[in-house]
Motif scaffolding. Structure first.
Motif, PDB file in Angstrom:
ATOM      1  N   ALA A  90       0.842  -1.201   0.000  1.00 55.62           N
ATOM      2  CA  ALA A  90       0.000   0.000   0.000  1.00 55.62           C
ATOM      3  C   ALA A  90       0.878   1.252   0.000  1.00 55.62           C
ATOM      4  CB  ALA A  90      -0.932  -0.006   1.210  1.00 55.62           C
ATOM      5  N   LYS A  91       1.971   1.231   0.759  1.00 54.53           N
ATOM      6  CA  LYS A  91       2.890   2.383   0.772  1.00 54.53           C
ATOM      7  C   LYS A  91       3.519   2.571  -0.608  1.00 54.53           C
ATOM      8  CE  LYS A  91       7.092   4.309   2.577  1.00 54.53           C
ATOM      9  NZ  LYS A  91       8.386   3.912   2.125  1.00 54.53           N
ATOM     10  N   ASP A  92       3.880   1.489  -1.275  1.00 60.32           N
ATOM     11  CA  ASP A  92       4.451   1.590  -2.620  1.00 60.32           C
ATOM     12  C   ASP A  92       3.468   2.245  -3.586  1.00 60.32           C
ATOM     13  OD1 ASP A  92       6.797   0.301  -1.776  1.00 60.32           O
ATOM     14  OD2 ASP A  92       6.097  -1.674  -2.455  1.00 60.32           O
ATOM     15  N   VAL A  93       2.193   1.902  -3.449  1.00 59.02           N
ATOM     16  CA  VAL A  93       1.163   2.502  -4.315  1.00 59.02           C
ATOM     17  C   VAL A  93       1.113   4.014  -4.067  1.00 59.02           C
ATOM     18  CG1 VAL A  93      -1.310   2.589  -4.841  1.00 59.02           C
ATOM     19  CG2 VAL A  93      -0.179   0.374  -4.502  1.00 59.02           C
ATOM     20  N   LEU A 106       1.900   6.926  -6.860  1.00 53.33           N
ATOM     21  CA  LEU A 106       0.990   8.028  -7.163  1.00 53.33           C
ATOM     22  C   LEU A 106       1.653   9.380  -6.902  1.00 53.33           C
ATOM     23  CD1 LEU A 106      -2.310   6.517  -5.715  1.00 53.33           C
ATOM     24  CD2 LEU A 106      -1.718   6.812  -8.137  1.00 53.33           C
ATOM     25  N   THR A 107       2.427   9.456  -5.836  1.00 54.26           N
ATOM     26  CA  THR A 107       3.115  10.697  -5.484  1.00 54.26           C
ATOM     27  C   THR A 107       4.166  11.044  -6.533  1.00 54.26           C
ATOM     28  OG1 THR A 107       2.696  10.337  -3.136  1.00 54.26           O
ATOM     29  CG2 THR A 107       4.500  11.843  -3.695  1.00 54.26           C
ATOM     30  N   PHE A 108       4.905  10.057  -6.992  1.00 56.14           N
ATOM     31  CA  PHE A 108       5.919  10.253  -8.036  1.00 56.14           C
ATOM     32  C   PHE A 108       5.301  10.892  -9.282  1.00 56.14           C
ATOM     33  CE2 PHE A 108       7.851   8.324 -11.889  1.00 56.14           C
ATOM     34  CZ  PHE A 108       9.129   8.859 -11.810  1.00 56.14           C
ATOM     35  N   MET A 158       3.059  11.292   2.080  1.00 58.16           N
ATOM     36  CA  MET A 158       1.792  12.036   2.044  1.00 58.16           C
ATOM     37  C   MET A 158       2.050  13.542   1.965  1.00 58.16           C
ATOM     38  SD  MET A 158      -0.405   9.768   4.786  1.00 58.16           S
ATOM     39  CE  MET A 158      -1.632  11.014   5.057  1.00 58.16           C
ATOM     40  N   GLU A 159       3.043  14.021   2.701  1.00 51.41           N
ATOM     41  CA  GLU A 159       3.389  15.450   2.648  1.00 51.41           C
ATOM     42  C   GLU A 159       3.834  15.856   1.248  1.00 51.41           C
ATOM     43  OE1 GLU A 159       6.158  16.784   5.658  1.00 51.41           O
ATOM     44  OE2 GLU A 159       4.989  15.781   7.221  1.00 51.41           O
ATOM     45  N   ILE A 209      -5.587   7.657  -9.961  1.00 52.05           N
ATOM     46  CA  ILE A 209      -5.608   7.621  -8.493  1.00 52.05           C
ATOM     47  C   ILE A 209      -6.795   6.794  -8.004  1.00 52.05           C
ATOM     48  CG2 ILE A 209      -5.913   9.016  -6.399  1.00 52.05           C
ATOM     49  CD1 ILE A 209      -4.365  11.271  -7.918  1.00 52.05           C
ATOM     50  N   THR A 210      -7.960   7.008  -8.607  1.00 49.22           N
ATOM     51  CA  THR A 210      -9.173   6.292  -8.193  1.00 49.22           C
ATOM     52  C   THR A 210      -9.001   4.786  -8.342  1.00 49.22           C
ATOM     53  OG1 THR A 210     -10.521   8.202  -8.797  1.00 49.22           O
ATOM     54  CG2 THR A 210     -11.661   6.078  -8.603  1.00 49.22           C
TER      55      THR A 210
END
Length: 153
Positions: free
Chosen positions: A42-45, A49-51, A96-97, A140-141
């Motif tokens: 989940a963190k990798d996802v 998305l952040t990348f 997240m930041e 993202i969705t």
């Protein structure tokens, strides 16, 4: 000079809502190390998305300041993994930041009428702001749905 459409404003609102939903899910995620896909947690996802969100933010910021954007270059699968790998050492909160920072940059720039076409990646066509926003919202969705599914199964 382009005209900022009502559609673009509405899509930005939708993107804001999707990002807010994503952040709320991750603020309360029971186990960020749960496997969502064969090789991604989940963190990798979130990192993935952040990348891409940071790339989008850089491109719209550059366009707003009349700087030629430098879209990402490379094979999609390599870029996706490089984005995840680059954030391995970051905490979920730190990722997240970074997502929130890139979202603020998008909010500050996407309604600029100078932005007509946004590059996505080298070798790919450029997209209108509306197309790009729709693609990002859908991307993202889709991932968020998968994260929620594994976290609540």
């Amino acid at each position: 000079m382009s005209v900022v459409t009502e559609e673009r404003r509405l899509l930005l609102e939708r993107l804001n809502d999707v990002i807010e939903h994503l952040l709320n899910i991750y603020k309360n995620i029971p186990d960020p190390d749960i496997m969502v896909y064969e090789v991604w947690t989940a963190k990798d996802v979130l990192s993935h998305l952040t990348f891409w969100h940071e790339s989008f933010a850089r491109n719209v910021s550059d366009l707003s300041m009349d700087i030629k954007p430098t879209p990402l270059k490379g094979k999609l699968s390599d870029l996706n993994q490089a984005g995840v790998d680059a954030m391995k050492s970051y905490s979920v909160g730190a990722v997240m930041e970074r997502l929130e920072t890139s979202q603020r940059t998008i909010q500050d720039n996407i309604l600029n009428p100078k932005i007509v076409l946004i590059p996505y990646k080298k070798g790919s066509r450029d997209y209108t702001s509306e197309e790009h926003l729709e693609i990002v919202i859908d991307h993202i969705t889709q991932h968020l749905r998968d994260v929620v599914k594994v976290c609540h199964s």
